[in-house]
Design an enzyme around this catalytic site. Sequence first.
Site, PDB file in Angstrom:
ATOM      1  N   GLN A  82      30.419   5.840  26.751  1.00  0.00           N
ATOM      2  CA  GLN A  82      28.788   5.670  26.294  1.00  0.00           C
ATOM      3  C   GLN A  82      28.700   6.227  24.749  1.00  0.00           C
ATOM      4  O   GLN A  82      27.453   6.447  24.722  1.00  0.00           O
ATOM      5  CB  GLN A  82      28.114   6.238  27.241  1.00  0.00           C
ATOM      6  CG  GLN A  82      27.665   5.532  28.362  1.00  0.00           C
ATOM      7  CD  GLN A  82      27.270   4.197  28.578  1.00  0.00           C
ATOM      8  OE1 GLN A  82      26.400   3.817  27.415  1.00  0.00           O
ATOM      9  NE2 GLN A  82      27.590   3.300  29.567  1.00  0.00           N
ATOM     10  N   SER A  83      29.758   6.349  24.003  1.00  0.00           N
ATOM     11  CA  SER A  83      29.551   6.875  22.780  1.00  0.00           C
ATOM     12  C   SER A  83      28.604   5.868  21.815  1.00  0.00           C
ATOM     13  O   SER A  83      29.008   4.514  21.825  1.00  0.00           O
ATOM     14  CB  SER A  83      31.008   6.794  22.246  1.00  0.00           C
ATOM     15  OG  SER A  83      30.942   6.980  20.581  1.00  0.00           O
ATOM     16  N   ASN A  84      27.681   6.571  21.482  1.00  0.00           N
ATOM     17  CA  ASN A  84      26.923   5.682  20.327  1.00  0.00           C
ATOM     18  C   ASN A  84      27.691   5.420  19.088  1.00  0.00           C
ATOM     19  O   ASN A  84      27.373   4.448  18.395  1.00  0.00           O
ATOM     20  CB  ASN A  84      25.700   6.570  20.019  1.00  0.00           C
ATOM     21  CG  ASN A  84      24.954   6.928  21.171  1.00  0.00           C
ATOM     22  OD1 ASN A  84      24.124   5.926  21.880  1.00  0.00           O
ATOM     23  ND2 ASN A  84      24.745   8.022  21.885  1.00  0.00           N
TER      24      ASN A  84
END
Length: 335
Positions: A82-84
């Site tokens: 879920q890395s932005n």
Amino acid sequence: MNTIFSPSLFSQFSRVPLAFLPTPLQPAPRLSAALGGPRILIKRDDMTGLALGGNKTRKLEFLLADALKQGADVILTAGAPQSNHCRQTAAAARQMGLDCVLVFTPGQHDEMQGNVLLDQILGARIVRTERSDSMAVMQDLADELRQAGHTPYVIPVGGSNAIGTLGYASAMHELVGQLAALDVAVSHLYFSSGSGGTHAGLLLGQHLFGPANMRLVGVSPGSKSEAILDKIATISNEAAQNLGEKTRFLSQNITVYDQFVGPRYGISTPQSLEAISLFAENEGILLDPVYTAKAAAGLIQDIRTGVIRENETVIFLHTGGNPALFAYRNDWAKA
Ligand SMILES: Cc1ncc(COP(=O)(O)O)c(C=O)c1O
């Protein structure tokens, strides 16, 4: 403000325009009233643009320019699913006409939702690894790409190095200009501090442009403070050196709170969920569950315990991350 060091100081570094700047500095009077506390201004870096916004856009302006200068045709970076940072890097690469490879280390919500979904839509190649050293995995992939005739460019986790951090040194210049226009003195700046590049840039920017007496408070989303402080100092010192600055940043003068992490990175806490509700219900502003919610929990506690006094003005830097909200929908089902 130190006028000798205008952003023209950064002109020795290439920069590609990716962000919609300046981002708004938005008053939050209902949130202030709800907390019975100080004046709160929210610096809306969730509105930087680039595939739903966030703090990485500012770093990527410098990183992608460096990649293009080196003739890169494919960008590699790494993070949790879920890395932005991964999502924004994929978008930045696409905007520059480049391919992108994302290395996912194990993490929460590795499902077709939130940032994972957006990475797929952006057409990034996703490589999952169980290895903890994502940099080594990226170097191996870069070697393979070179052998296949490509020119890869590797961006470290979070885009946090001496190049990327210039994005936040320059953000501080932008902020100082906004504060001057409002004629307001700010006592504190709160923000999420993960891989350290945002914090390092803000420190460097404060040194270059002021305001000297504004306390910078980074709030960790996962790591212990000790694990972040040296990294922040190293990045800001390296960036300062590249600018010809003699100053030395010391980790003992840097503030990172780690008491709002809860069980671990990526897991919500009662305080982070409360922060999301307070911002949403009082200001209509969405925080993300992984970074800004924990940073806001730190701000809220410091207001409630009088660390920030009622007659002061505090800035909350909203660093984005909202797409992850969709992956974390079950946190509300439980609430
Ligand atoms: C939404 C959001 N806020 C804050 C951070 C932390 O920024 P930094 O890694 O520069 O410390 C990140 C990092 O990925 C992020 O995605």
